[in-house]
Design an enzyme around this catalytic site. Structure first.
Site, PDB file in Angstrom:
ATOM      1  N   LYS A   9      27.327  29.129  -8.555  1.00 40.51           N
ATOM      2  CA  LYS A   9      28.038  27.867  -8.329  1.00 40.51           C
ATOM      3  C   LYS A   9      28.357  27.199  -9.679  1.00 40.51           C
ATOM      4  O   LYS A   9      27.845  27.622 -10.728  1.00 40.51           O
ATOM      5  CB  LYS A   9      27.180  26.965  -7.430  1.00 40.51           C
ATOM      6  CG  LYS A   9      26.945  27.565  -6.032  1.00 40.51           C
ATOM      7  CD  LYS A   9      26.130  26.617  -5.148  1.00 40.51           C
ATOM      8  CE  LYS A   9      25.877  27.210  -3.784  1.00 40.51           C
ATOM      9  NZ  LYS A   9      25.147  26.283  -2.879  1.00 40.51           N
ATOM     10  N   TYR A  49      32.833  26.758   3.682  1.00 45.87           N
ATOM     11  CA  TYR A  49      31.757  25.908   4.220  1.00 45.87           C
ATOM     12  C   TYR A  49      32.123  25.278   5.564  1.00 45.87           C
ATOM     13  O   TYR A  49      31.594  24.221   5.919  1.00 45.87           O
ATOM     14  CB  TYR A  49      31.395  24.833   3.195  1.00 45.87           C
ATOM     15  CG  TYR A  49      30.502  25.346   2.076  1.00 45.87           C
ATOM     16  CD1 TYR A  49      29.303  26.013   2.355  1.00 45.87           C
ATOM     17  CD2 TYR A  49      30.829  25.145   0.739  1.00 45.87           C
ATOM     18  CE1 TYR A  49      28.487  26.485   1.340  1.00 45.87           C
ATOM     19  CE2 TYR A  49      30.004  25.611  -0.293  1.00 45.87           C
ATOM     20  CZ  TYR A  49      28.829  26.278   0.020  1.00 45.87           C
ATOM     21  OH  TYR A  49      28.004  26.743  -0.979  1.00 45.87           O
ATOM     22  N   ASN A 112      22.261  23.943  -6.384  1.00 40.94           N
ATOM     23  CA  ASN A 112      21.213  24.964  -6.309  1.00 40.94           C
ATOM     24  C   ASN A 112      21.689  26.333  -6.796  1.00 40.94           C
ATOM     25  O   ASN A 112      21.189  27.366  -6.367  1.00 40.94           O
ATOM     26  CB  ASN A 112      20.631  25.029  -4.902  1.00 40.94           C
ATOM     27  CG  ASN A 112      21.697  25.274  -3.856  1.00 40.94           C
ATOM     28  OD1 ASN A 112      22.817  25.635  -4.189  1.00 40.94           O
ATOM     29  ND2 ASN A 112      21.349  25.087  -2.599  1.00 40.94           N
ATOM     30  N   HIS A 115      25.113  30.833  -4.191  1.00 42.03           N
ATOM     31  CA  HIS A 115      25.339  31.018  -2.764  1.00 42.03           C
ATOM     32  C   HIS A 115      25.131  32.474  -2.407  1.00 42.03           C
ATOM     33  O   HIS A 115      25.503  33.363  -3.183  1.00 42.03           O
ATOM     34  CB  HIS A 115      26.778  30.637  -2.376  1.00 42.03           C
ATOM     35  CG  HIS A 115      27.167  31.174  -1.036  1.00 42.03           C
ATOM     36  ND1 HIS A 115      26.803  30.562   0.131  1.00 42.03           N
ATOM     37  CD2 HIS A 115      27.811  32.317  -0.673  1.00 42.03           C
ATOM     38  CE1 HIS A 115      27.240  31.292   1.161  1.00 42.03           C
ATOM     39  NE2 HIS A 115      27.855  32.362   0.693  1.00 42.03           N
ATOM     40  N   GLU A 126      33.317  35.935   4.162  1.00 42.86           N
ATOM     41  CA  GLU A 126      33.305  35.354   2.817  1.00 42.86           C
ATOM     42  C   GLU A 126      33.919  36.317   1.787  1.00 42.86           C
ATOM     43  O   GLU A 126      34.660  35.886   0.898  1.00 42.86           O
ATOM     44  CB  GLU A 126      31.872  34.967   2.441  1.00 42.86           C
ATOM     45  CG  GLU A 126      31.371  33.808   3.297  1.00 42.86           C
ATOM     46  CD  GLU A 126      29.878  33.553   3.187  1.00 42.86           C
ATOM     47  OE1 GLU A 126      29.200  34.230   2.385  1.00 42.86           O
ATOM     48  OE2 GLU A 126      29.397  32.662   3.907  1.00 42.86           O
TER      49      GLU A 126
HETATM   50  P1  RTP Z   1      24.495  28.539   0.516  1.00 40.38           P
HETATM   51  O1  RTP Z   1      25.279  28.581   1.813  1.00 40.38           O
HETATM   52  O2  RTP Z   1      25.169  27.718  -0.545  1.00 40.38           O
HETATM   53  O3  RTP Z   1      24.108  29.905   0.070  1.00 40.38           O
HETATM   54  O4  RTP Z   1      23.122  27.822   0.760  1.00 40.38           O
HETATM   55  P2  RTP Z   1      22.148  28.004   1.974  1.00 40.38           P
HETATM   56  O5  RTP Z   1      22.663  29.031   2.934  1.00 40.38           O
HETATM   57  O6  RTP Z   1      20.790  28.205   1.422  1.00 40.38           O
HETATM   58  O7  RTP Z   1      22.226  26.576   2.621  1.00 40.38           O
HETATM   59  P3  RTP Z   1      23.205  25.996   3.709  1.00 40.38           P
HETATM   60  O8  RTP Z   1      22.386  25.403   4.786  1.00 40.38           O
HETATM   61  O9  RTP Z   1      24.251  27.001   4.091  1.00 40.38           O
HETATM   62  O10 RTP Z   1      23.886  24.801   2.914  1.00 40.38           O
HETATM   63  C1  RTP Z   1      24.983  25.040   2.074  1.00 40.38           C
HETATM   64  C2  RTP Z   1      24.823  24.263   0.799  1.00 40.38           C
HETATM   65  O11 RTP Z   1      24.979  22.887   1.091  1.00 40.38           O
HETATM   66  C3  RTP Z   1      24.180  22.124   0.219  1.00 40.38           C
HETATM   67  N1  RTP Z   1      23.252  21.345   1.023  1.00 40.38           N
HETATM   68  N2  RTP Z   1      22.958  20.107   0.738  1.00 40.38           N
HETATM   69  N3  RTP Z   1      21.886  17.515   0.788  1.00 40.38           N
HETATM   70  C4  RTP Z   1      21.514  18.383   1.711  1.00 40.38           C
HETATM   71  O12 RTP Z   1      20.724  18.122   2.575  1.00 40.38           O
HETATM   72  C5  RTP Z   1      22.106  19.705   1.664  1.00 40.38           C
HETATM   73  N4  RTP Z   1      21.874  20.668   2.536  1.00 40.38           N
HETATM   74  C6  RTP Z   1      22.613  21.719   2.118  1.00 40.38           C
HETATM   75  C7  RTP Z   1      23.438  23.085  -0.678  1.00 40.38           C
HETATM   76  O13 RTP Z   1      24.200  23.265  -1.875  1.00 40.38           O
HETATM   77  C8  RTP Z   1      23.453  24.358   0.131  1.00 40.38           C
HETATM   78  O14 RTP Z   1      23.303  25.471  -0.692  1.00 40.38           O
HETATM   79 MG    MG Z   2      24.625  29.004   3.724  1.00 43.20          MG
END
Ligand code: RTP
Ligand code: MG
Length: 147
Positions: A9, A49, A112, A115, A126
Site C-alpha cells: 500500500k 474495496y 497497514n 493487502h 483482484e
Molecule cells: P486488506 O483487504 O487490505 O488486505 O486487509 P484485510 O483483509 O486484512 O482487512 P479488511 O477487513 O478487508 O479491511 C480492508 C482494509 O480496510 C482498512 N480498515 N480499517 N478503521 C478500521 O476499522 C478499518 N478496518 C479495516 C484496513 O486498511 C484494511 O486493511
Molecule cells: Mg480484505
C-alpha cells in the site's frame, strides 16, 4: 497452481518496505509472476474495496489507497492465498503478531502496509482488476523442485 493478489500500500512504498515485503514471499518459496508500481484510479479502488462500501472507514480507505503509488503483485504457489495472509498478519494492529509483516512494521489498522486476497474468488477478481492476462508471466522456477 494457485495465485493471489498482493499489494504494498502507499505507506509501504513511502517507507521503503517494498524490498523487505517481496523478500518475505520469495523466502517462503512463492513465485512472483507479475508486478508493477502504479497509482490506482478511484474507480479501481472502489471496485477493489466494494465489499467495504458503506462502512465507516470506506471513504478514508479509498482516499488512502489512491493517495500515492502502490506496488501491485501476483504471486503463485501451493496454498498461496491462505499462507500469504498468515505472512501478512491480522488486520487489527493489536492482533498482528511479531513475525508477520503487519506485526513487525505496522502501527495502525488503517495504514497497514499490505493487502492480500482473502479467497480464490477475491484473488481472481483482484488480479483481473489490476493486471492484463499478458502481464502475468508463467515460467519454470527450479527452486520449486526443492520446496
Ligand atoms: P486488506 O483487504 O487490505 O488486505 O486487509 P484485510 O483483509 O486484512 O482487512 P479488511 O477487513 O478487508 O479491511 C480492508 C482494509 O480496510 C482498512 N480498515 N480499517 N478503521 C478500521 O476499522 C478499518 N478496518 C479495516 C484496513 O486498511 C484494511 O486493511
Ligand atoms: Mg480484505
Amino acid at each position: 497452481m494457485e495465485k493471489t493478489f498482493l499489494m504494498v500500500k502507499p505507506d509501504g512504498v513511502q517507507r521503503g518496505l517494498i524490498g523487505e515485503i517481496v523478500k518475505r514471499f520469495e523466502q517462503k518459496g512463492f513465485q512472483l509472476v507479475a508486478s508493477k508500481l502504479m497509482v490506482i484510479s478511484k474507480e479501481q479502488a472502489e471496485a477493489h474495496y466494494a465489499e467495504h462500501n458503506g462502512k465507516s472507514f470506506y471513504d478514508e480507505l479509498v482516499q488512502f489507497i489512491t493517495s500515492g503509488p502502490v506496488f501491485a503483485m501476483v504471486w503463485q504457489g501451493d496454498q498461496v492465498i491462505t499462507l500469504s495472509r498468515i505472512l501478512v498478519g491480522k488486520t487489527n494492529t493489536l492482533d498482528a503478531l511479531p513475525g508477520t509483516i503487519r506485526g513487525d512494521f505496522a502501527l495502525h489498522t488503517g495504514m497497514n502496509l499490505i493487502h492480500g486476497s482473502d479467497s480464490p474468488e477475491s484473488a481472481e477478481r483482484e488480479i483481473g482488476n489490476f493486471f492484463k492476462p499478458e502481464e502475468i508471466i508463467e515460467y519454470k522456477q527450479t527452486i520449486q523442485d526443492w520446496i
